[in-house]
Write an enzyme that holds these catalytic residues in place. Structure first.
Site, PDB file in Angstrom:
ATOM      1  N   GLY A   1      22.177  39.748  25.618  1.00  0.00           N
ATOM      2  CA  GLY A   1      21.245  40.882  25.467  1.00  0.00           C
ATOM      3  C   GLY A   1      20.298  40.989  26.660  1.00  0.00           C
TER       4      GLY A   1
ATOM      5  CE1 TYR B   1      12.930  43.515  16.325  1.00  0.00           C
ATOM      6  CE2 TYR B   1      10.760  44.501  16.589  1.00  0.00           C
ATOM      7  CZ  TYR B   1      11.727  43.622  17.012  1.00  0.00           C
ATOM      8  OH  TYR B   1      11.482  42.833  18.106  1.00  0.00           O
TER       9      TYR B   1
ATOM     10  CB  SER C   1       8.148  41.319  18.333  1.00  0.00           C
ATOM     11  OG  SER C   1       7.530  42.562  18.437  1.00  0.00           O
TER      12      SER C   1
ATOM     13  CG  PHE D   1      17.112  35.794  22.869  1.00  0.00           C
ATOM     14  CD1 PHE D   1      15.923  36.387  23.239  1.00  0.00           C
ATOM     15  CD2 PHE D   1      17.532  34.674  23.555  1.00  0.00           C
ATOM     16  CE1 PHE D   1      15.161  35.874  24.266  1.00  0.00           C
ATOM     17  CE2 PHE D   1      16.783  34.145  24.590  1.00  0.00           C
ATOM     18  CZ  PHE D   1      15.594  34.749  24.945  1.00  0.00           C
TER      19      PHE D   1
ATOM     20  N   GLY E   1       5.497  54.859  12.529  1.00  0.00           N
ATOM     21  CA  GLY E   1       5.467  53.402  12.698  1.00  0.00           C
ATOM     22  C   GLY E   1       4.799  52.935  13.981  1.00  0.00           C
ATOM     23  CG  ASP E   2       5.128  54.497  18.061  1.00  0.00           C
ATOM     24  OD1 ASP E   2       5.880  53.514  17.912  1.00  0.00           O
ATOM     25  OD2 ASP E   2       5.325  55.384  18.899  1.00  0.00           O
TER      26      ASP E   2
ATOM     27  CE  LYS F   1      12.638  39.762  16.379  1.00  0.00           C
ATOM     28  NZ  LYS F   1      13.647  38.776  16.796  1.00  0.00           N
TER      29      LYS F   1
END
Ligand code: UDP
Length: 345
Positions: free
Chosen positions: A11, A150, A125, A81, A297-298, A154
């Site tokens: 990745g 997501y 993250s 990862f 979501g920001d 994490k």
């Protein structure tokens, strides 16, 4: 020679980490399932370092294959990862994200227990902080609810690793990346996701190359200097270096806690419009863009205080934003050249 397993090693960040691990003298083995990568990355790693890493195509959800791998390979440390990473997609397909990111992690941790592997580095993250109340963000900044499935995988991943390392007496580091940008100086490795890019930089470079008509800036009504959201853009090569330092820190048993967290950011916040301008200035180009609504979501603002990584890992970012903007564009151009080179059949 210490043998290091890099899951998701083909990745964007993983491939850069494989290169610096090889350059630092580690024997690297990669597991990847090509869910967001290609075999070409393996060839490019070989072109850069002259060393072919061992490679296994394994989906980490496949417990039998994972177990067979660990039975046959003695591993000294793992850098993990392998995970899905598209924030928007995670909102659409939460179960895919929970299953893939958590089941893969659980299978790897179970193998650590079974095969006596002591050292683990987790690719985390800054999304675990949610919208933090104070800037810059330090590792002790209280975690708010992550905005997306997501981000939640994490945050949950960190909880799982915390419980696991305590119970099983293992050592782990969670590296919380802010926004990685740029490419390898050979331009052979970079941010090449399949499909329409979610992240700002690949969207900018694809717009510059003509693949996308224009960039859409998500929101100009934030409480920031120009109304667009602020992030901390940090060069992927600097992020890669931190993994080698984190690994050496664990191998030399310098950690005090079983799981330690480190922010990896540049320490500087930039707005979306500032990034467009930096890209245009560095590459002497114009990026057409329009403003639209905020993206679901920001958050408004996130940038890092990296002094803990500086103090304990002796890490600090070295690459200027200008260089990252240049290498990101050179990588995109090279991709285009390669596409043109593919012969027609
Ligand atoms: N962004 C944007 N247009 C795009 C992609 C991203 O305006 O096509 C903005 C996004 O809203 C955020 C910043 O750029 O403010 C960084 O987004 P990215 O997806 O790269 O990273 P994130 O911080 O969301 O993980």
């Amino acid at each position: 020679m210490k043998k290091i397993l890099v899951t998701g090693g083909l990745g964007y960040i993983g491939s850069h980490v494989v290169v610096v691990l090889q350059e630092a003298g580690f024997d690297v083995t990669i597991i990847d399932d090509f869910s967001n990568s290609s075999i070409k990355v393996l060839e490019n790693i070989f072109l850069i370092t002259g060393i072919k890493p061992s490679f296994f195509e394994i989906d980490l959800k496949d417990k039998v294959k994972v177990d067979t791998f660990f039975k046959a390979n003695k591993i000294d440390g793992i850098i993990h990862f392998a995970a899905y990473k598209a924030v928007g997609e995670s909102v659409q397909k939460p179960l895919d994200y929970y299953r893939n990111n958590l089941e893969g992690l659980l299978n790897v941790l179970e193998s650590m227990e079974q095969y006596q592997i002591d050292n683990f580095i987790f690719s985390s993250s800054c999304s675990v902080y949610g919208q933090a109340d104070q800037m810059p963000i330090i590792e002790k900044t209280p975690l708010k609810r992550a905005e997306s499935p997501y981000g939640k995988t994490k945050a949950m991943g960190e909880e799982i690793i915390s419980d696991f390392t305590k119970a099983m007496n293992k050592n782990a580091i969670s590296l919380r990346y802010f926004n990685p940008v740029g490419s390898h100086k050979s331009y052979l490795l970079g941010d090449k996701s399949s499909g329409i890019p979610n992240n700002l930089l690949p969207y900018i470079t694809q717009t510059a190359s003509g693949l996308r008509e224009q960039l859409i800036v998500f929101g100009k009504d934030y409480e920031t200097k120009d109304g667009t959201a602020i992030r901390d853009y940090v060069d992927v090569n600097d992020i890669a270096d931190a993994h080698v330092l984190a690994l050496q820190y664990l191998l030399h048993k310098k950690n005090k806690d079983k799981l330690e967290f480190f922010n990896l950011g540049s320490g500087t916040g930039s707005t979306v419009l500032e990034i467009i301008e930096a890209f245009e200035r560095a590459n002497n180009l114009k990026i057409p863009y329009t403003i639209s609504n905020r993206r679901e979501g920001d958050i408004q603002e996130a940038y890092a205080d990296f002094s803990k990584a500086k103090e304990k890992l002796h890490w600090q970012p070295k690459t200027s934003l200008e260089i990252s903007m240049k290498t990101a564009w050179e990588f995109e151009k090279k991709l285009k050249e390669n596409e043109f080179k593919i012969p027609n059949h």
